[in-house]
Design an enzyme around this catalytic site. Structure first.
Site, PDB file in Angstrom:
ATOM      1  N   LYS A   1      -0.727 -16.257  -0.250  1.00 47.89           N
ATOM      2  CA  LYS A   1       0.714 -16.226  -0.231  1.00 47.89           C
ATOM      3  C   LYS A   1       1.471 -15.599   0.409  1.00 47.89           C
ATOM      4  CE  LYS A   1      -0.226 -11.143  -0.230  1.00 47.89           C
ATOM      5  NZ  LYS A   1       0.238 -10.531   0.543  1.00 47.89           N
TER       6      LYS A   1
ATOM      7  N   ALA B   1       1.047  -1.441   0.130  1.00 48.15           N
ATOM      8  CA  ALA B   1      -0.541  -0.173  -0.341  1.00 48.15           C
ATOM      9  C   ALA B   1       0.840   0.980   0.164  1.00 48.15           C
ATOM     10  CB  ALA B   1      -1.142  -0.412   1.052  1.00 48.15           C
TER      11      ALA B   1
HETATM   12  P1  NAD Z   1      -4.945  -2.378   8.458  1.00 43.88           P
HETATM   13  O1  NAD Z   1      -3.695  -3.548   8.446  1.00 43.88           O
HETATM   14  O2  NAD Z   1      -3.992  -1.527   8.019  1.00 43.88           O
HETATM   15  O3  NAD Z   1      -5.573  -2.794   9.684  1.00 43.88           O
HETATM   16  C1  NAD Z   1      -6.038  -1.812  10.519  1.00 43.88           C
HETATM   17  C2  NAD Z   1      -7.148  -1.632  10.000  1.00 43.88           C
HETATM   18  O4  NAD Z   1      -8.178  -2.492  10.876  1.00 43.88           O
HETATM   19  C3  NAD Z   1      -7.541  -0.269  10.358  1.00 43.88           C
HETATM   20  O5  NAD Z   1      -8.228   0.523   9.537  1.00 43.88           O
HETATM   21  C4  NAD Z   1      -8.756  -0.406  12.000  1.00 43.88           C
HETATM   22  O6  NAD Z   1      -9.650   0.535  12.118  1.00 43.88           O
HETATM   23  C5  NAD Z   1      -9.440  -1.460  11.349  1.00 43.88           C
HETATM   24  N1  NAD Z   1      -9.418  -2.512  13.032  1.00 43.88           N
HETATM   25  C6  NAD Z   1      -9.114  -2.534  13.809  1.00 43.88           C
HETATM   26  N2  NAD Z   1      -9.518  -2.834  14.655  1.00 43.88           N
HETATM   27  C7  NAD Z   1     -10.747  -2.990  13.918  1.00 43.88           C
HETATM   28  C8  NAD Z   1     -12.303  -3.858  14.510  1.00 43.88           C
HETATM   29  N3  NAD Z   1     -12.730  -4.666  16.007  1.00 43.88           N
HETATM   30  N4  NAD Z   1     -13.328  -3.536  13.516  1.00 43.88           N
HETATM   31  C9  NAD Z   1     -13.543  -3.302  12.256  1.00 43.88           C
HETATM   32  N5  NAD Z   1     -11.921  -2.551  12.008  1.00 43.88           N
HETATM   33  C10 NAD Z   1     -11.066  -2.848  13.075  1.00 43.88           C
HETATM   34  O7  NAD Z   1      -4.713  -3.168   7.385  1.00 43.88           O
HETATM   35  P2  NAD Z   1      -5.490  -3.157   5.982  1.00 43.88           P
HETATM   36  O8  NAD Z   1      -3.478  -2.557   5.613  1.00 43.88           O
HETATM   37  O9  NAD Z   1      -6.233  -1.952   4.824  1.00 43.88           O
HETATM   38  O10 NAD Z   1      -5.529  -4.297   5.487  1.00 43.88           O
HETATM   39  C11 NAD Z   1      -6.932  -4.650   4.820  1.00 43.88           C
HETATM   40  C12 NAD Z   1      -6.992  -6.265   4.220  1.00 43.88           C
HETATM   41  O11 NAD Z   1      -6.177  -5.289   3.115  1.00 43.88           O
HETATM   42  C13 NAD Z   1      -6.206  -6.947   4.587  1.00 43.88           C
HETATM   43  O12 NAD Z   1      -7.136  -8.506   4.142  1.00 43.88           O
HETATM   44  C14 NAD Z   1      -4.287  -7.628   4.074  1.00 43.88           C
HETATM   45  O13 NAD Z   1      -4.429  -8.047   3.621  1.00 43.88           O
HETATM   46  C15 NAD Z   1      -5.433  -6.517   2.565  1.00 43.88           C
HETATM   47  N6  NAD Z   1      -3.711  -5.814   1.358  1.00 43.88           N
HETATM   48  C16 NAD Z   1      -2.879  -4.826   2.417  1.00 43.88           C
HETATM   49  C17 NAD Z   1      -2.220  -4.197   1.674  1.00 43.88           C
HETATM   50  C18 NAD Z   1      -1.191  -3.432   2.294  1.00 43.88           C
HETATM   51  O14 NAD Z   1      -0.207  -3.153   2.627  1.00 43.88           O
HETATM   52  N7  NAD Z   1      -1.254  -2.687   3.743  1.00 43.88           N
HETATM   53  C19 NAD Z   1      -1.614  -4.499   0.120  1.00 43.88           C
HETATM   54  C20 NAD Z   1      -3.155  -5.269  -1.048  1.00 43.88           C
HETATM   55  C21 NAD Z   1      -4.374  -6.618   0.669  1.00 43.88           C
HETATM   56  P1  13P Z   2       1.564  -7.626   3.764  1.00 41.62           P
HETATM   57  O1  13P Z   2       0.025  -7.675   4.261  1.00 41.62           O
HETATM   58  O2  13P Z   2       2.667  -8.940   4.127  1.00 41.62           O
HETATM   59  O3  13P Z   2       1.914  -6.780   3.989  1.00 41.62           O
HETATM   60  O4  13P Z   2       1.101  -8.144   1.959  1.00 41.62           O
HETATM   61  C1  13P Z   2       0.816  -6.913   1.412  1.00 41.62           C
HETATM   62  C2  13P Z   2       0.415  -7.298   0.219  1.00 41.62           C
HETATM   63  O5  13P Z   2      -0.655  -7.951  -0.123  1.00 41.62           O
HETATM   64  C3  13P Z   2       1.218  -6.814  -0.561  1.00 41.62           C
HETATM   65  O6  13P Z   2       0.306  -7.728  -1.934  1.00 41.62           O
END
Ligand code: NAD
Ligand code: 13P
Length: 412
Positions: free
Chosen positions: A269, A158
């Protein structure tokens, strides 16, 4: 002509980044979308400028998610909303972007409160394991809310995308063709930078609701969901519209119809990234990391074919961003990789590193390893997936990183 209203359910590291992308595009495409994008925020108090303040107030005032995506200016047309039901009210496009452990509770609250003809896109990386078996979150959300839900997944760390560094993603969207007789002139809205319509993405409009229109889920089974067609005064919710909503010059989009492969790539992954962090933390270098990635990729493909074989396409894992590219980026710099590497270096648990280093962000690989393991164990298939099993056993303290070479040896 009506326009689509978009809500992003979630505002973490990726949720805020996707909201930024979507809000940039709704502004550029007023012919398709309402400009304002609702972003549901799990409300919390955050220390900011010397005092505790609500996260929604900070985002509203400063257009920055200072806790989960600091130092990135968010478009002013993102509307942070602490009320889940108010955030989804009247929205015809719902983008689910939460750590997978929170999805159940959120969807339970949403039941009966979403627009019946809404369509969803799940950006959640994880699988839903229950007593009944395994499901993709896109399937589970769709069935639960009575809507069709596709999946977005790719090599998408992200922070890089929020800084507008070049990247790509995969969007899988494969709803049933609802009405092949739709008048083509209704679809004449000019749309720039979009591809030719792809046959599988057609979600054409219908004049009369087809209440018994079932579709096939990601395992080819007849879905229980009765889809409500999108009314004809709205632009169609098809591949072109979704590509327009997510494509940016720095965020390229490949539209496919393999929802299972796209979702499984993103979920599985994460287990492999934990393994890559283990071997790197142990100091074994690039060859060891490449080997666990190779074995992990094979287990990923095998898992997809074994449990979602009716629809999954091997090329999604080997060709798409949601497959091999996500595996590579996650094993270089993802949070699962970084935390498991640090855990080995410091001699502490991965969970401890998650708590001390991630400032509230959540790992998906540790829970996914446990969930996939409980699914395999119940079927007596743990030994067929030695890397997935090894990662879970190491996280549980039953095995050590030093055991990996023996555990995954093809001749043991
Ligand atoms: P994150 O890891 O930043 O998680 C924190 C989020 O969870 C915050 O918005 C927080 O407010 C919320 N949260 C905490 N407690 C909670 C509760 N009880 N109920 C509801 N929400 C709560 O989240 P993210 O990075 O946005 O990840 C979301 C999805 O996207 C995940 O499945 C992740 O694998 C995927 N993803 C993440 C990335 C990345 O780089 N961060 C990239 C691609 C996909
Ligand atoms: P992580 O949750 O391990 O940071 O992976 C992020 C992601 O899904 C990159 O594509």
């Amino acid at each position: 002509e009506k326009k689509h209203k978009v809500t992003v359910v979630g505002s973490g590291n990726w949720g805020s980044t996707i909201s930024k992308i979507v809000a940039e595009n709704t502004k550029e495409h007023p012919e398709l979308f309402e400009q304002d994008v609702q972003m549901w925020v799990y409300e919390e108090e955050v220390d900011y400028e010397g005092k505790k303040q609500k996260l929604t107030s900070i985002i509203n005032q400063h257009h920055e998610n200072v806790k989960y995506l600091p130092n990135i200016k968010l478009p002013t047309n993102i509307i942070p909303n602490p009320s889940l039901l108010d955030a989804v009210k009247d929205s015809t496009i719902l983008v689910f972007n939460l750590p997978h452990q929170f999805i159940h509770r959120i969807c339970d609250q949403l039941k009966g409160h979403v627009v019946p003809f809404a369509r969803g896109i799940s950006c959640v990386k994880g699988v839903n394991v229950s007593d009944e078996g395994i499901a993709l979150f896109s399937e589970w959300i769709g069935e639960g809310l009575g809507i069709y839900c596709g999946a977005l997944s790719g090599a998408n760390i992200a922070s890089e995308i929020a800084a507008e560094k070049y990247s790509a993603t995969t969007i899988a969207y494969d709803p049933p063709p609802m009405d092949s007789s739709r008048n083509p002139s209704q679809n004449a809205t000019p749309r720039s930078q979009t591809p030719a319509r792809q046959p599988n993405g057609a979600d054409q409009l219908s004049i009369t609701p087809l209440a018994d229109m079932h579709h096939r889920d990601a395992r080819g089974r007849k879905s229980k969901t009765k889809l409500t067609p999108v009314p004809s005064e709205y632009p169609p919710l098809d591949h072109i519209t979704f590509k327009t909503l997510f494509y940016r010059p720095y965020f390229h989009v490949s539209m496919v119809s393999d929802v299972a492969g796209t979702s499984l790539g993103g979920a599985l992954k994460n287990i492999i990234a934990v393994a890559a962090g283990f071997v790197e933390g142990r100091g074994w270098g690039n060859n060891a990391k490449a080997e666990v990635m190779r074995i992990g990729l094979l287990e990923m493909v095998k898992f997809g074919k074994q449990f979602f074989g009716e629809t999954v396409e091997e090329k999604t894992f080997t060709v798409e961003s949601a497959g091999v590219a996500d595996l590579i980026t996650s094993c270089q710099g993802g949070r699962n990789f970084r935390c498991s590497k640090l855990a080995v270096e410091r001699g502490v648990s991965v969970q401890e590193v998650e708590e001390t280093e991630l400032n509230g962000q959540k790992l998906q690989g540790t829970t996914t390893a446990a969930e996939v393991n409980s699914f395999l164990k119940r079927r007596g298939l743990e030994q067929e997936y030695p890397l997935f099993t090894a990662v879970h056993d190491i996280l549980e303290g039953r095995k050590t990183v030093d055991d990996i070479p023996t555990l995954v040896a093809s001749d043991h």
